[in-house]
Enzyme design. Structure first.
Site, PDB file in Angstrom:
ATOM      1  CE  LYS A 221      -7.115  -8.338  -2.724  1.00  0.00           C
ATOM      2  NZ  LYS A 221      -7.328  -8.282  -1.189  1.00  0.00           N
TER       3      LYS A 221
ATOM      4  CE  LYS B 237     -16.657   0.583  -5.575  1.00  0.00           C
ATOM      5  NZ  LYS B 237     -17.913   0.520  -4.696  1.00  0.00           N
TER       6      LYS B 237
ATOM      7  CE  LYS C  61      -4.247  -1.902   1.728  1.00  0.00           C
ATOM      8  NZ  LYS C  61      -5.493  -1.530   2.755  1.00  0.00           N
TER       9      LYS C  61
END
Length: 348
Positions: free
Chosen positions: A214, A217, A133
């Protein structure tokens, strides 16, 4: 003797006796708006099942966690309501669980500070989510991004939760919560049960455009992710454009044929069939026709959910009340546990 309703309240409060460990499930979801297909199959579908099987279940809209990825306040407010509408439409029943917004229970943040003082920084720096991240933010990362796994531990331990539904990518964070619980118990005396993982049996749903990652969104490719509120036309388009390979036969070989194998996983998950049963149904179909079979199965699965989401989104006050009522129940459960934590660490 407790009445059935009194027993239920006691189970949620954990007041069946000082030494009794209540089987309690905790899980949460970040408010990113309407969930996608992977969220539903990997988490929400399991939540619905668990609320029927366990007498003490807490599900939280993790709005504090969402601040680790910057959002405009108005967007966050709407995302909270949209996520709530979606999980209610999927079958989460506030009569069978506590559904609440994390930030409405301030003990989450207070306990995170206490637990953070028991956690060493190198352990957090080694977590893959931090590295991934931080890279996605093109920066050195924030304190919140580094320490949010400690807040996750607090979310779980605040209610003396015993079981936590997790995906593969969250196992290391649960292990951190387990270690923190054991560290606390060693320092202050046996207090927290060490929570165990409930691993999803659903195969991880991958991006329709890049089956090596994966479904997400935040994927910049709009055709990569199927929302549970997508229209039938949008679902058909996304599956028609799904990446497969040059072999027309439908097989399940995740390593060598990840694209078509992802379609098979989705088909099995939305129909409740096994991989073998799905492959038997696909006998004689090429991948182009099979994509439309999978699309139709997804459309049928989500049609009633999509309609219910629209209805719920029209009643904003109802959604707010559901979360506020759930927070009051969560506070009632958390308060005596947190007061005992305060006493143990010397605050009172």
């Amino acid at each position: 003797m407790a009445t059935p309703s009194g027993l239920m309240r006691a189970l949620h409060r954990g007041t069946l006796g000082q030494n009794t460990v209540v089987d309690r499930i905790f899980s949460g979801i970040q408010p990113t708006g309407t969930p996608h297909l992977g969220n539903y199959l990997g988490a929400i579908q399991n939540w619905v099942d668990l609320q029927e099987k366990c007498s003490s279940v807490l599900y939280s809209i993790m709005d504090m966690h969402s601040l680790t990825m910057p959002k405009e306040p108005a967007v966050l407010r709407q995302n909270i309501l949209d996520t709530t509408a979606a999980i209610l439409a999927c079958g989460i029943d506030p009569k069978k669980c506590f559904l609440f917004r994390q930030s409405l229970v301030p003990e989450h943040a207070e306990l995170a500070w206490i637990l953070g003082c028991l956690t060493n920084v190198p352990r957090l720096l080694r977590l893959p989510q931090w590295k991934m991240k931080r890279a996605s933010q093109n920066s050195e990362g924030t304190v919140g991004l580094l320490t949010y796994p400690v807040l996750q531990a607090a979310d779980i331990l605040l209610y003396k939760s015993t079981r936590v539904p997790v995906g593969e990518d969250q196992v290391l964070h649960l292990e951190l919560a387990q270690d923190i619980a054991q560290h606390f118990n060693k320092k202050y005396g046996e207090f927290f049960p060490v929570p165990r993982a409930i691993l999803s049996t659903t195969k991880k749903i991958k991006s329709l455009r890049d089956p090596s990652v994966k479904m997400s969104k935040s994927d910049p490719q709009k055709l990569a992710t199927v929302s549970i509120a997508d229209s039938p036309d949008e679902i058909v388009l996304k599956f028609r454009k799904a990446v497969t390979d040059f072999t027309s036969e439908v097989t399940y070989e995740p390593t060598t044929r990840p694209g078509v194998s992802n379609l098979v996983s989705i088909h099995a998950a939305v129909t409740g069939l096994s991989i073998r049963e799905v492959l038997h149904q696909a006998t004689g179909l090429d991948t182009a026709h099979y994509k439309m079979v999978v699309a139709e199965s997804v459309i049928q699965k989500f049609a009633p959910i999509r309609n219910e989401i629209k209805k719920l989104q029209e009643d904003k006050s109802h959604l707010i009340k559901v979360l506020e009522d759930g927070a009051e129940k969560a506070k009632e459960l958390a308060a005596p546990i947190y007061q005992e934590i305060r006493r143990l660490v010397g605050f009172q």
